[in-house]
Enzyme design. Structure first.
Site, PDB file in Angstrom:
ATOM      1  CB  CYS A 177      37.818  15.336 -18.581  1.00  0.00           C
ATOM      2  SG  CYS A 177      37.863  15.414 -20.370  1.00  0.00           S
ATOM      3  N   GLY A 223      22.811   1.089 -18.775  1.00  0.00           N
ATOM      4  CA  GLY A 223      23.054   1.263 -20.218  1.00  0.00           C
ATOM      5  C   GLY A 223      22.980   2.718 -20.615  1.00  0.00           C
ATOM      6  N   GLY A 224      23.799   3.561 -19.973  1.00  0.00           N
ATOM      7  CA  GLY A 224      23.859   4.986 -20.300  1.00  0.00           C
ATOM      8  C   GLY A 224      25.157   5.285 -21.041  1.00  0.00           C
ATOM      9  CB  THR A 272      28.206   2.824 -15.927  1.00  0.00           C
ATOM     10  OG1 THR A 272      27.496   1.789 -16.624  1.00  0.00           O
ATOM     11  CG2 THR A 272      29.681   2.533 -15.979  1.00  0.00           C
ATOM     12  CG  ASP A 287      30.576  16.799 -14.033  1.00  0.00           C
ATOM     13  OD1 ASP A 287      30.394  17.417 -15.091  1.00  0.00           O
ATOM     14  OD2 ASP A 287      31.050  15.651 -13.990  1.00  0.00           O
ATOM     15  CB  ALA A 340      34.659  17.853 -20.647  1.00  0.00           C
ATOM     16  CG  HIS A 391      31.976  15.402 -53.227  1.00  0.00           C
ATOM     17  ND1 HIS A 391      31.041  14.580 -52.639  1.00  0.00           N
ATOM     18  CD2 HIS A 391      32.507  14.695 -54.264  1.00  0.00           C
ATOM     19  CE1 HIS A 391      30.995  13.425 -53.301  1.00  0.00           C
ATOM     20  NE2 HIS A 391      31.872  13.477 -54.291  1.00  0.00           N
TER      21      HIS A 391
HETATM   22  P1  NAI Z   1      23.871   7.810 -17.356  1.00  0.00           P
HETATM   23  O1  NAI Z   1      22.958   8.654 -16.580  1.00  0.00           O
HETATM   24  O2  NAI Z   1      24.255   8.172 -18.736  1.00  0.00           O
HETATM   25  O3  NAI Z   1      23.245   6.326 -17.470  1.00  0.00           O
HETATM   26  C1  NAI Z   1      22.923   5.556 -16.345  1.00  0.00           C
HETATM   27  C2  NAI Z   1      21.984   4.432 -16.781  1.00  0.00           C
HETATM   28  O4  NAI Z   1      21.882   3.519 -15.698  1.00  0.00           O
HETATM   29  C3  NAI Z   1      20.576   4.898 -17.097  1.00  0.00           C
HETATM   30  O5  NAI Z   1      20.200   4.381 -18.346  1.00  0.00           O
HETATM   31  C4  NAI Z   1      19.744   4.311 -15.955  1.00  0.00           C
HETATM   32  O6  NAI Z   1      18.443   3.953 -16.351  1.00  0.00           O
HETATM   33  C5  NAI Z   1      20.538   3.076 -15.573  1.00  0.00           C
HETATM   34  N1  NAI Z   1      20.356   2.635 -14.184  1.00  0.00           N
HETATM   35  C6  NAI Z   1      20.285   3.406 -13.061  1.00  0.00           C
HETATM   36  N2  NAI Z   1      20.175   2.604 -11.965  1.00  0.00           N
HETATM   37  C7  NAI Z   1      20.198   1.315 -12.396  1.00  0.00           C
HETATM   38  C8  NAI Z   1      20.150   0.040 -11.752  1.00  0.00           C
HETATM   39  N3  NAI Z   1      20.055  -0.066 -10.421  1.00  0.00           N
HETATM   40  N4  NAI Z   1      20.197  -1.092 -12.508  1.00  0.00           N
HETATM   41  C9  NAI Z   1      20.294  -0.987 -13.872  1.00  0.00           C
HETATM   42  N5  NAI Z   1      20.353   0.195 -14.524  1.00  0.00           N
HETATM   43  C10 NAI Z   1      20.318   1.335 -13.808  1.00  0.00           C
HETATM   44  O7  NAI Z   1      25.136   7.600 -16.413  1.00  0.00           O
HETATM   45  P2  NAI Z   1      26.645   7.200 -16.746  1.00  0.00           P
HETATM   46  O8  NAI Z   1      26.693   6.300 -17.922  1.00  0.00           O
HETATM   47  O9  NAI Z   1      27.184   6.686 -15.466  1.00  0.00           O
HETATM   48  O10 NAI Z   1      27.332   8.568 -17.131  1.00  0.00           O
HETATM   49  C11 NAI Z   1      27.303   9.681 -16.208  1.00  0.00           C
HETATM   50  C12 NAI Z   1      27.453  10.990 -16.937  1.00  0.00           C
HETATM   51  O11 NAI Z   1      28.775  11.140 -17.406  1.00  0.00           O
HETATM   52  C13 NAI Z   1      26.582  11.129 -18.181  1.00  0.00           C
HETATM   53  O12 NAI Z   1      25.296  11.609 -17.872  1.00  0.00           O
HETATM   54  C14 NAI Z   1      27.357  12.103 -18.998  1.00  0.00           C
HETATM   55  O13 NAI Z   1      26.940  13.406 -18.677  1.00  0.00           O
HETATM   56  C15 NAI Z   1      28.800  11.929 -18.567  1.00  0.00           C
HETATM   57  N6  NAI Z   1      29.570  11.267 -19.626  1.00  0.00           N
HETATM   58  C16 NAI Z   1      29.724  11.869 -20.834  1.00  0.00           C
HETATM   59  C17 NAI Z   1      30.420  11.239 -21.850  1.00  0.00           C
HETATM   60  C18 NAI Z   1      30.572  11.898 -23.178  1.00  0.00           C
HETATM   61  O14 NAI Z   1      30.374  13.107 -23.290  1.00  0.00           O
HETATM   62  N7  NAI Z   1      30.905  11.162 -24.244  1.00  0.00           N
HETATM   63  C19 NAI Z   1      31.010   9.911 -21.665  1.00  0.00           C
HETATM   64  C20 NAI Z   1      30.789   9.386 -20.364  1.00  0.00           C
HETATM   65  C21 NAI Z   1      30.105  10.057 -19.405  1.00  0.00           C
END
Ligand code: NAI
Length: 482
Positions: free
Chosen positions: A41, A181-182, A269, A312, A320, A444
């Site tokens: 983090c 696209g996550g 990602t 995690d 976090a 406000h």
């Molecule tokens: P994620 O689980 O959010 O998204 C992964 C995406 O990848 C999904 O939409 C999935 O359908 C796609 N995917 C999986 N395999 C694939 C493939 N072979 N080809 C194309 N697309 C594919 O995972 P991400 O973005 O890596 O983040 C992991 C975790 O980290 C999150 O679940 C979250 O808990 C945490 N995180 C939190 C943040 C925050 O609080 N702002 C910021 C960054 C991460």
């Protein structure tokens, strides 16, 4: 041989918070980490990404927003080396602060690679090649997660990047292909787009953030990304890539048909996996589920009663703030308090443009649990502060239980949504009704006024947007007693 009362393995927002709390409660604490204090983090996740997102936001506003306000910015440019130095300064301030806090609370810090020798003993290999054995009355495992790799795209720190490398580039690539696209792909992809990088998002499901957030919220972000020129390819699986000179070509399969994406860097990602394979856990009989998460009870206790797991590595959501809360509970349990992890909601924020923030249930989740819901929605475009901040896109949506107006969920998409969501989390934890929020005077002009207006909308009587009067719902109804 070192002896301690509480040994915390991992110093991220789970581990360092647990350590400080255990020390405050009078325990002798040792913290072990293979790396610098602060975990993913602080060092290569939440904090550096937010620093770069903020910088990219300034850059974008100077280029695309300032003119509307009559401000001429001149030629805008970004010096990535300087930006990285500033970002690292932010990280260093925070990690330095955490280090000092651990010290001030009397926690000992040790750098090294830890592995269980037995349920009561840990072996730590330090950087100078020595091995130390640690005996502790209680252990807290807080070693987190790491990015998942996919076949054909092994991380090589050059062509195929994980989020860690993508947050440390000293040069902007011309093109970036993001697989997944996550949360992470969208946050990082968005800020590179703002710096002028041509970004393509390759997503396996039918849309970005599918099933992760309220779908109306993700649509607002998808629309803006497309408007900004980000190429989003859905129903697409990345198969392989080829390199020719400095050019990369990614082969993807879209609805079963192959096509290619030309790029300079590939960011993968597709999720993160728990680091439960690195500590010798199976050998001591610690229970791990099929997804690699350590199984814990409501007190964060594993099947070995003096070993706790948090963050995690102990299950979703990988956030976090969830890790920190679990750290506090685990430390309190170790200190003899009769407490459990018992929360109604773990709010979440995605720092896209605009931001998405949520707490509690979506409409679909509430309905699947048998609730009849009433939804109130208020647009950013009708909020004075939002307009004065050039943030007219988005909305605040409140999902309530139609029977008694209790707030079940809040979903926000829009500028600074992250700053508005905590009120929603408090409302849900307190079992507040829409009237509670609507009757609370909100200063406000501020963005949180939209919480009040959305609550009024759920009750059928918002002031600053017109909704057809709801005859079923008297003005200022009194909720049934709870
Ligand atoms: P994620 O689980 O959010 O998204 C992964 C995406 O990848 C999904 O939409 C999935 O359908 C796609 N995917 C999986 N395999 C694939 C493939 N072979 N080809 C194309 N697309 C594919 O995972 P991400 O973005 O890596 O983040 C992991 C975790 O980290 C999150 O679940 C979250 O808990 C945490 N995180 C939190 C943040 C925050 O609080 N702002 C910021 C960054 C991460």
């Amino acid at each position: 041989m070192k002896q301690t009362e509480v040994c915390v393995i991992g110093s991220g927002p789970g581990g360092y918070v647990a350590a400080i709390k255990a020390a405050q409660l009078g325990k002798k604490v040792l913290v072990i980490d293979r790396d610098k204090v602060g975990g993913v983090c602080l060092n290569c996740g939440c904090i550096p990404s937010k620093a770069l997102i903020t910088a990219a936001g300034f850059y974008d506003k100077m280029q695309n927003g300032a003119a509307e306000m009559g401000i001429t910015a001149g030629k805008t440019s970004v010096d990535m080396t300087k930006l990285q130095t500033w970002k690292q300064g932010v990280v260093n301030k925070l990690t330095g602060g955490v280090g000092q806090l651990l010290k001030a609370n009397g926690c000992e810090y040790m750098t090294g690679e830890a592995k269980f020798k037995s349920p009561k003993e840990l072996e730590v290999k330090t950087a100078d090649g020595k091995t130390e054995v640690i005996q502790a009355t209680s252990f807290i495992i807080a070693t987190g997660s790491r990015p998942i790799e996919i076949p054909g795209f092994a991380f090589d720190q050059k062509n195929v990047l994980s989020s860690t490398e993508a947050l440390s580039l000293d040069d902007l690539p011309k093109r970036l292909a993001v697989i997944g696209g996550g949360y992470i792909g969208l946050e990082i992809g968005s800020f590179y787009q703002k710096f002028g990088v041509e970004v393509t998002i390759i997503e396996a499901t039918k849309g970005i953030l599918t099933g992760v957030v309220d779908s109306d919220c993700s649509q607002v972000v998808a629309r803006k990304l497309k408007k900004k020129g980000v190429n989003i390819i859905v129903n697409a699986k990345a198969i392989s890539f080829k390199k020719s000179g400095s050019d990369l070509s990614v082969t993807i399969s879209v609805d079963g048909k192959e096509q290619t994406v030309a790029t300079d860097k590939i960011l993968v990602t597709v999720g993160r996996k728990p680091n439960s394979d690195q500590l010798g856990l199976s050998a001591i009989g610690l229970k791990i589920d099929a997804k690699g998460f350590i199984q814990v009870d409501k007190q964060l206790r594993t099947n070995i009663s003096h070993i706790f797991a948090i963050g995690d590595i102990a299950g979703q959501p990988m956030l976090a703030h969830k890790a920190s809360r679990e750290g506090i509970i685990a430390a309190e349990v170790i200190a003899g308090k009769n407490v459990v992890m018992d929360v109604k909601t773990i709010p979440a924020v995605i720092f896209t443009d605009p931001e998405i923030a949520s707490a509690g249930m979506t409409v679909e989740e509430a309905q699947s649990k048998g609730f009849e819901v009433k939804v109130g929605q208020f647009p950013y475009a009708a909020n004075g502060r939002a307009l004065s901040m050039l943030e007219s896109e988005g909305f605040v949506k409140i999902v309530t239980d139609k029977k008694n107006n209790v707030v079940l969920g809040v979903h926000i998409v829009g500028g600074e949504a992250s700053q508005v969501i905590s009120e929603a989390a408090l409302a849900i934890e307190m079992g507040a009704t829409a009237e509670d929020i609507a009757s609370t005077i909100h200063p406000h002009p501020t963005l949180p006024e939209m919480m009040m207006e959305a609550a009024e909308a759920a009750l059928g009587h918002p002031i600053h947007i017109f909704v057809k009067p709801d005859r079923e719902r008297p003005l200022r109804p009194t909720s049934p007693p709870r």
